[in-house]
Design a protein around this motif. Structure first.
Motif, PDB file in Angstrom:
ATOM      1  N   PHE A  70       0.908  -1.160  -0.002  1.00 20.58           N
ATOM      2  CA  PHE A  70      -0.134  -0.415   0.205  1.00 20.58           C
ATOM      3  C   PHE A  70       0.905   1.443  -0.336  1.00 20.58           C
ATOM      4  CE2 PHE A  70      -2.458  -3.306   2.375  1.00 20.58           C
ATOM      5  CZ  PHE A  70      -3.316  -3.521   1.611  1.00 20.58           C
ATOM      6  N   GLU A 119       2.284   3.226  -2.215  1.00 18.26           N
ATOM      7  CA  GLU A 119       1.781   4.337  -3.301  1.00 18.26           C
ATOM      8  C   GLU A 119       0.753   4.996  -3.214  1.00 18.26           C
ATOM      9  OE1 GLU A 119       3.377   4.928  -5.701  1.00 18.26           O
ATOM     10  OE2 GLU A 119       4.857   3.742  -6.109  1.00 18.26           O
ATOM     11  N   LYS A 120       0.024   4.213  -2.454  1.00 20.27           N
ATOM     12  CA  LYS A 120      -1.232   5.318  -1.857  1.00 20.27           C
ATOM     13  C   LYS A 120      -1.264   6.208  -0.312  1.00 20.27           C
ATOM     14  CE  LYS A 120      -4.107   1.038  -4.001  1.00 20.27           C
ATOM     15  NZ  LYS A 120      -4.875  -0.272  -3.501  1.00 20.27           N
ATOM     16  N   LEU A 121      -0.175   5.356   0.452  1.00 26.24           N
ATOM     17  CA  LEU A 121       0.019   6.206   1.658  1.00 26.24           C
ATOM     18  C   LEU A 121       0.089   7.861   0.797  1.00 26.24           C
ATOM     19  CD1 LEU A 121       2.718   4.611   3.410  1.00 26.24           C
ATOM     20  CD2 LEU A 121       0.248   5.336   3.754  1.00 26.24           C
ATOM     21  N   LYS A 122      -0.086   8.732  -0.390  1.00 24.89           N
ATOM     22  CA  LYS A 122       0.969   9.392  -0.882  1.00 24.89           C
ATOM     23  C   LYS A 122      -0.707  10.412  -0.389  1.00 24.89           C
ATOM     24  CE  LYS A 122       5.000  10.463  -2.115  1.00 24.89           C
ATOM     25  NZ  LYS A 122       6.039  11.260  -3.498  1.00 24.89           N
ATOM     26  N   THR A 123      -1.324   9.584  -1.293  1.00 24.92           N
ATOM     27  CA  THR A 123      -2.725   9.700  -1.592  1.00 24.92           C
ATOM     28  C   THR A 123      -3.313  10.185  -0.229  1.00 24.92           C
ATOM     29  OG1 THR A 123      -2.709   9.217  -4.455  1.00 24.92           O
ATOM     30  CG2 THR A 123      -4.572   9.540  -3.275  1.00 24.92           C
ATOM     31  N   PHE A 124      -3.112   8.982   0.600  1.00 25.86           N
ATOM     32  CA  PHE A 124      -4.205   8.420   1.867  1.00 25.86           C
ATOM     33  C   PHE A 124      -3.414  10.124   2.575  1.00 25.86           C
ATOM     34  CE2 PHE A 124      -4.422   7.521   6.284  1.00 25.86           C
ATOM     35  CZ  PHE A 124      -5.615   7.825   6.905  1.00 25.86           C
ATOM     36  N   LYS A 125      -2.398  10.387   2.629  1.00 27.01           N
ATOM     37  CA  LYS A 125      -1.676  11.911   3.322  1.00 27.01           C
ATOM     38  C   LYS A 125      -2.603  12.570   3.096  1.00 27.01           C
ATOM     39  CE  LYS A 125       2.241  13.588   5.262  1.00 27.01           C
ATOM     40  NZ  LYS A 125       3.290  13.814   5.064  1.00 27.01           N
ATOM     41  N   ASP A 151      -5.132  13.510   1.370  1.00 23.59           N
ATOM     42  CA  ASP A 151      -6.571  14.083   1.423  1.00 23.59           C
ATOM     43  C   ASP A 151      -6.947  13.981   2.989  1.00 23.59           C
ATOM     44  OD1 ASP A 151      -6.872  13.243  -0.693  1.00 23.59           O
ATOM     45  OD2 ASP A 151      -7.403  11.457  -0.719  1.00 23.59           O
TER      46      ASP A 151
END
Length: 142
Positions: free
Chosen positions: A39, A41-47, A49
């Motif tokens: 996961f 790659e998705k951490l930047k988007t999650f952070k 958001d």
């Protein structure tokens, strides 16, 4: 993202080795590395958001404008929005009435307890003045 990095969220020999080493040393470390591989790659988007959501809420607090986060958004259907506002006003009035009734009941219960305590104290003082030693203890040692 820089794909030449040694440790990146991907199945590279370095990340696999770190994951295995993490499981050998302490299993939560291996699990954390596995989560990073899957996961990451998705951490930047999650952070991003999460930060934008929190920043928006905090800016509403700082401005002191609660309308931005307490008022429901308009749907575009005027009849529905008017009905919803009327229902919310009615519910607020009902909650206010219930809170008042609860306050009245709490004060009533407090007064009952005070009256009971006063009655018990008066009875104790009356018995004491009459020469009694007070109520007999329910447990006496022989």
């Amino acid at each position: 993202m820089n794909q030449s990095a040694l440790i990146r969220p991907d199945w590279t020999p370095a990340t696999i080795a770190l994951m295995v080493l993490g499981f050998v040393v302490f299993w939560p470390l291996g699990l954390a590395m596995l989560a990073y591989i899957l996961f990451g790659e998705k951490l930047k988007t999650f952070k991003k958001d999460a930060n934008s959501t929190v920043d928006g809420m905090c800016s509403a607090f700082k401005r002191g404008n609660r309308a931005n986060w307490t008022q429901p958004h308009r749907t575009g259907n005027v009849a529905f929005d008017d009905w919803r506002e009327a229902e919310l006003a009615r519910l607020d009035e009902e909650r206010r009435k219930l809170d008042e009734m609860r306050e009245e009941f709490d004060s009533y219960v407090r007064e009952l307890r005070r009256a009971k305590d006063q009655d018990e104290f008066d009875r104790f003082m009356r018995d004491r003045r009459n020469g009694g030693s007070g109520p007999v203890a329910p447990f006496e040692a022989n």
